[in-house]
Design a protein around this motif. Structure first.
Motif, PDB file in Angstrom:
ATOM      1  N   UNK A 379      17.530 -24.020   4.587  1.00 17.30           N
ATOM      2  CA  UNK A 379      17.518 -25.294   5.294  1.00 17.30           C
ATOM      3  C   UNK A 379      16.943 -25.116   6.696  1.00 17.30           C
ATOM      4  N   UNK A 380      17.284 -24.025   7.361  1.00 18.59           N
ATOM      5  CA  UNK A 380      16.722 -23.752   8.688  1.00 18.59           C
ATOM      6  C   UNK A 380      15.203 -23.641   8.617  1.00 18.59           C
ATOM      7  N   UNK A 381      14.708 -22.947   7.591  1.00 17.53           N
ATOM      8  CA  UNK A 381      13.258 -22.817   7.433  1.00 17.53           C
ATOM      9  C   UNK A 381      12.613 -24.178   7.197  1.00 17.53           C
ATOM     10  N   UNK A 382      13.264 -25.012   6.416  1.00 19.84           N
ATOM     11  CA  UNK A 382      12.724 -26.341   6.150  1.00 19.84           C
ATOM     12  C   UNK A 382      12.646 -27.178   7.428  1.00 19.84           C
ATOM     13  N   UNK A 383      13.705 -27.129   8.237  1.00 19.20           N
ATOM     14  CA  UNK A 383      13.769 -27.945   9.443  1.00 19.20           C
ATOM     15  C   UNK A 383      13.083 -27.301  10.636  1.00 19.20           C
ATOM     16  N   UNK A 384      12.609 -26.059  10.452  1.00 15.35           N
ATOM     17  CA  UNK A 384      11.919 -25.321  11.516  1.00 15.35           C
ATOM     18  C   UNK A 384      12.832 -25.029  12.702  1.00 15.35           C
ATOM     19  N   UNK A 385      14.090 -24.692  12.425  1.00 15.55           N
ATOM     20  CA  UNK A 385      15.014 -24.322  13.495  1.00 15.55           C
ATOM     21  C   UNK A 385      15.339 -22.835  13.372  1.00 15.55           C
ATOM     22  N   UNK A 386      15.555 -22.131  14.496  1.00 11.42           N
ATOM     23  CA  UNK A 386      15.874 -20.698  14.443  1.00 11.42           C
ATOM     24  C   UNK A 386      17.210 -20.437  13.758  1.00 11.42           C
ATOM     25  N   UNK A 387      17.366 -19.196  13.300  1.00 13.96           N
ATOM     26  CA  UNK A 387      18.616 -18.741  12.694  1.00 13.96           C
ATOM     27  C   UNK A 387      19.282 -17.752  13.639  1.00 13.96           C
ATOM     28  N   UNK A 388      20.565 -17.974  13.893  1.00 15.19           N
ATOM     29  CA  UNK A 388      21.374 -17.060  14.691  1.00 15.19           C
ATOM     30  C   UNK A 388      22.546 -16.613  13.837  1.00 15.19           C
TER      31      UNK A 388
END
Length: 555
Positions: A379-388
């Motif tokens: 989902x992070x990859x889809x929304x283009x948000x970083x992963x922490x």
């Protein structure tokens, strides 16, 4: 003066039977103040309660087939359609509107159970597809509110094919990177449950809402068994990893506002002025006996993943479930806000008390925990948000059930997906970094370690028992394994060390969390300058280096 009670001013709750003053019931959005029973809302009522006043613009679906089979049972299908239109003022069971929720643009597709039980026919499928196309056209999130008894039998295979039609409309939104949210209301069954409603990125439900492919009566008649209490309710589904949350009606606008904000594209100009606390030279670290470090890494007073999020003052919407039948309490995750930047935060979760530790399985994830992590990473990859990720686990759960449900497969998939992400990934080992259970959340562009945390292929006790054949050799094993910050940094296993308050993170959890936050912010500030392909390639080059005699790859 009115001396007799007007019975039309009152109604009886269908849940508890209590008399409720009708105007109060309306003010509470049709929720019983005594038992919390959520009454059904019409599509119009739902839109009034979700959309900002005056923001709604109706979106009209295209024409659909009308009575394609000339179907007639006890009543001609055309008569049923005419009655439904007369009763609801709607042309089908779905209303589509573009508007704003607390200032955030959105497209809503809302089902109305009054229209032939919300059953899905060609017109309803057309409405859902139109809603998806409207979201795609305007680059807006799509929110679907479901209420359905199943398929529209009177339309035969035309009804059946709406499942594939609407599912592929949702796929187009996935490809475009647009957030999708489903709100499940009571009831949601059949083709609606088995298509677009369960394909959203985030699935919420109202309390006690029922959802499933087959209804309870059909199931009982088929298997000749009595179903358990609460089967197919929102609470049951949440426990079994099929929902992200159960949200009371009054809280829904706030939850939607948070999700819409956190699911928005990150600000390209983001870059807070934060001083980087990370130590990158081994000689700058204070050394202490390794057995003391192991004790500090395991101290129950160290801040957990949820403690860190709370200390950061971040907006955080927890997302739950692996969508395959379970939710692991040892892994928590969700969309969070970090100094104004939306991120996907995932972490192991232990606890501070015996009760918390038991409830969280001592921070040892089951396969469901890793599958949940994979879902959130995608989902992070889809929304283009970083992963922490915040890593703190003795290791993956070693039990019979974990093996039965594919622990090794789940960890392997986590490693593969995390390494393949085209968004920035920052991992911090905040306590114990035990074996593959820890590494599964630590395949990062920047791998950081808190000063008194550890990272090892096996616990010192496990190593001592196997190689020394004595648990008393655990300190010697810990030293030999090189689990401490100084050794790990010297060997290039971690990229940097996050300092801790004097005496350890448990002595001042607030300061410890602040240091972790600043370290993550500084790492993301640097990584966000790189595009996805470059990030992925650099991550794989970094992994390629470990264990070879080649020069260390610069990061």
């Amino acid at each position: 003066m009115k001396t007799t009670m007007d019975l039309t001013d009152w109604l009886s709750c269908s849940g508890c039977g209590m008399l409720v003053y009708r105007k109060r019931f309306d003010r509470l959005s049709m929720v019983c103040p005594d038992c919390g029973k959520h009454g059904q809302l019409t599509a119009e009522q739902r839109l009034e309660r979700l959309l900002d006043a005056g923001s709604g613009t109706p979106v009209e679906p295209g024409p659909s087939v009308h009575d394609p089979l000339a179907f007639e049972d006890l009543v001609p299908y055309t008569d049923r359609l005419d009655a439904a239109r007369s009763r609801t003022g709607m042309d089908c069971a779905v209303r589509v509107v573009r508007g704003t929720v607390r200032g955030r643009g959105v497209v809503l597709a809302v089902m109305d159970f009054r229209y032939l039980g919300g059953s899905m026919g060609a017109a309803e499928g057309e409405a859902i597809v139109t809603a998806a196309e409207e979201a795609l056209k305007h680059r807006l999130p799509l929110v679907v509110v479901t209420a359905s008894g199943g398929a529209r039998m009177q339309e035969g295979a035309f009804s059946l094919l709406q499942m594939a039609r609407t599912s592929n409309a949702m796929a187009a939104l996935d490809e475009a990177g647009l957030l999708t949210i489903t709100l499940v209301t009571d009831p949601t069954y059949g083709g609606v449950a088995a298509s677009f409603s369960t394909l959203s990125d985030v699935i919420l439900a109202e309390p006690a809402a029922r959802m499933g492919f087959a209804g309870p009566r059909v199931i009982e008649q088929t298997i000749r068994q009595k179903l358990p209490e609460g089967f197919q309710t929102a609470e049951f589904l949440l426990d079994h990893g099929l929902l992200d949350g159960v949200v009371p009606r009054g809280e829904l606008p706030q939850v939607l506002e948070s999700l819409l904000a956190l699911g928005s594209p990150p600000d390209p100009e983001w870059g807070p002025e934060v001083t980087d606390p990370v130590i990158r030279e081994p000689e700058l670290l204070s050394r202490r006996p390794v057995e003391q470090v192991v004790g500090l890494a395991r101290d129950l007073g160290r801040p957990t993943a949820l403690d860190h999020v709370a200390a950061w003052g971040s907006e955080f919407v927890e997302l739950r479930g692996d969508r395959a039948g379970a939710d692991c309490p040892a892994v928590v995750g969700g969309l969070a806000e970090l100094e104004g930047l939306p991120v996907m935060l995932i972490g192991h979760q232990k606890g501070h008390t015996t009760q918390e530790l038991v409830r969280r399985d001592f921070g040892m994830p089951s396969p469901a925990g890793y599958r949940k992590a994979v879902r959130l990473m995608r989902l992070a990859a889809k929304l283009r948000v970083p992963v922490v990720t915040l890593v703190d686990t003795p290791g993956a759960h070693p039990g019979l059930e974990a093996e039965r449900h594919g622990q090794a497969h789940a960890i392997a998939e986590c490693l593969r997906v995390m390494g393949s992400l085209d968004v920035p990934v920052v991992s911090v080992i905040t306590g114990e970094g035990g074996s593959g259970g820890a590494l599964a959340l630590a395949v990062a562009d920047r791998l950081l370690l808190c000063e008194n945390a550890i990272f090892s292929v096996i616990s010192p006790e496990g190593c001592a028992a196997i190689l020394w054949r004595s648990g008393e050799a655990a300190p010697a094993a810990a030293a030999a394994l090189g689990v401490d910050a100084g050794t790990l940094l010297s060997n290039g296993i971690v990229d940097g060390v996050v300092p801790e308050p004097a005496g350890g993170a448990h002595r001042d959890p607030a300061v410890a969390s602040e240091l972790v936050r600043d370290a993550v912010v500084c790492a993301l500030r640097e990584l966000r300058e790189q595009d996805g392909a470059a990030l992925r390639e650099a991550r794989r080059r970094r992994l390629r280096w470990f264990g070879t005699y080649r020069e260390r790859v610069a990061v």
